[in-house]
Design a protein around this motif. Structure first.
Motif, PDB file in Angstrom:
ATOM      1  N   GLY A 105      -3.369   5.511   1.484  1.00 17.19           N
ATOM      2  CA  GLY A 105      -3.797   5.263  -0.255  1.00 17.19           C
ATOM      3  C   GLY A 105      -5.101   4.901  -0.201  1.00 17.19           C
ATOM      4  N   VAL A 106      -5.748   4.012   0.565  1.00 17.31           N
ATOM      5  CA  VAL A 106      -6.895   3.742   0.490  1.00 17.31           C
ATOM      6  C   VAL A 106      -7.940   4.864   0.649  1.00 17.31           C
ATOM      7  CG1 VAL A 106      -8.836   2.159   1.531  1.00 17.31           C
ATOM      8  CG2 VAL A 106      -6.319   1.069   1.106  1.00 17.31           C
ATOM      9  N   THR A 130      -4.449   0.254   8.061  1.00 18.19           N
ATOM     10  CA  THR A 130      -3.219   0.299   8.792  1.00 18.19           C
ATOM     11  C   THR A 130      -3.166  -0.843   9.979  1.00 18.19           C
ATOM     12  OG1 THR A 130      -3.208   2.623   8.249  1.00 18.19           O
ATOM     13  CG2 THR A 130      -1.622   1.790   9.887  1.00 18.19           C
ATOM     14  N   ALA A 131      -4.111  -0.957  10.817  1.00 21.13           N
ATOM     15  CA  ALA A 131      -4.111  -1.739  11.851  1.00 21.13           C
ATOM     16  C   ALA A 131      -4.049  -3.279  11.370  1.00 21.13           C
ATOM     17  CB  ALA A 131      -5.398  -1.877  12.828  1.00 21.13           C
ATOM     18  N   ALA A 132      -5.005  -3.529  10.390  1.00 18.87           N
ATOM     19  CA  ALA A 132      -4.793  -5.123   9.593  1.00 18.87           C
ATOM     20  C   ALA A 132      -3.643  -5.432   9.150  1.00 18.87           C
ATOM     21  CB  ALA A 132      -5.833  -5.143   8.700  1.00 18.87           C
ATOM     22  N   ILE A 191     -13.449   7.437   5.329  1.00 21.41           N
ATOM     23  CA  ILE A 191     -12.160   8.009   5.230  1.00 21.41           C
ATOM     24  C   ILE A 191     -11.154   7.571   6.288  1.00 21.41           C
ATOM     25  CG2 ILE A 191     -10.698  10.016   5.019  1.00 21.41           C
ATOM     26  CD1 ILE A 191     -12.770  10.997   2.904  1.00 21.41           C
ATOM     27  N   PRO A 192     -11.538   8.266   7.467  1.00 22.43           N
ATOM     28  CA  PRO A 192     -10.727   7.619   8.833  1.00 22.43           C
ATOM     29  C   PRO A 192     -10.739   6.151   9.098  1.00 22.43           C
ATOM     30  CG  PRO A 192     -12.605   8.994   9.364  1.00 22.43           C
ATOM     31  CD  PRO A 192     -12.720   8.950   7.803  1.00 22.43           C
ATOM     32  N   VAL A 234       0.977   2.688   7.138  1.00 21.33           N
ATOM     33  CA  VAL A 234       0.189   3.914   7.268  1.00 21.33           C
ATOM     34  C   VAL A 234       0.199   4.340   5.744  1.00 21.33           C
ATOM     35  CG1 VAL A 234       0.637   6.098   8.253  1.00 21.33           C
ATOM     36  CG2 VAL A 234       1.085   4.338   9.716  1.00 21.33           C
ATOM     37  N   PRO A 235       1.109   4.443   5.206  1.00 19.45           N
ATOM     38  CA  PRO A 235       0.933   4.751   3.534  1.00 19.45           C
ATOM     39  C   PRO A 235      -0.205   3.905   3.024  1.00 19.45           C
ATOM     40  CG  PRO A 235       3.153   4.700   4.155  1.00 19.45           C
ATOM     41  CD  PRO A 235       2.616   4.174   5.383  1.00 19.45           C
ATOM     42  N   LEU A 236      -0.207   2.701   3.148  1.00 16.06           N
ATOM     43  CA  LEU A 236      -0.954   2.000   2.217  1.00 16.06           C
ATOM     44  C   LEU A 236      -2.295   2.060   2.595  1.00 16.06           C
ATOM     45  CD1 LEU A 236       0.893  -1.489   2.293  1.00 16.06           C
ATOM     46  CD2 LEU A 236       0.319   0.003   0.298  1.00 16.06           C
TER      47      LEU A 236
END
Length: 76
Positions: A39-40, A20-22, A12-13, A34-36
């Motif tokens: 979402g994962v 987010t970094a990718a 999860i983290p 960040v929201p994407l």
């Protein structure tokens, strides 16, 4: 021994940060990445809860019978 839920709790983290970094490295704005990534992470939680949900295997009561709380002894 690591099990499915141990992997999910670690993913999860990891998914949140790595997705987010990718996306940010590729050029997606941070306010979108960040929201994407979240979402994962939500998809992982949803899979763990609803697709491969936890099952109570320690219960020895048969279906349809009330569970015994153990507070009253009927043998008295």
């Amino acid at each position: 021994m690591t099990r499915y839920y141990d992997f999910i709790l670690g993913l999860i983290p990891l998914a949140l940060v790595s997705v987010t970094a990718a996306l940010n490295v590729v050029g997606v704005a941070l306010s979108t990445a960040v929201p994407l990534g979240a979402g994962v992470s939500v998809l992982l939680v949803g899979h763990a809860l609803f697709v491969n949900g936890p099952v109570d295997t320690a219960s020895s009561s048969s279906p349809g019978s009330a569970p015994n709380s153990g507070r009253f002894n009927s043998a008295d």
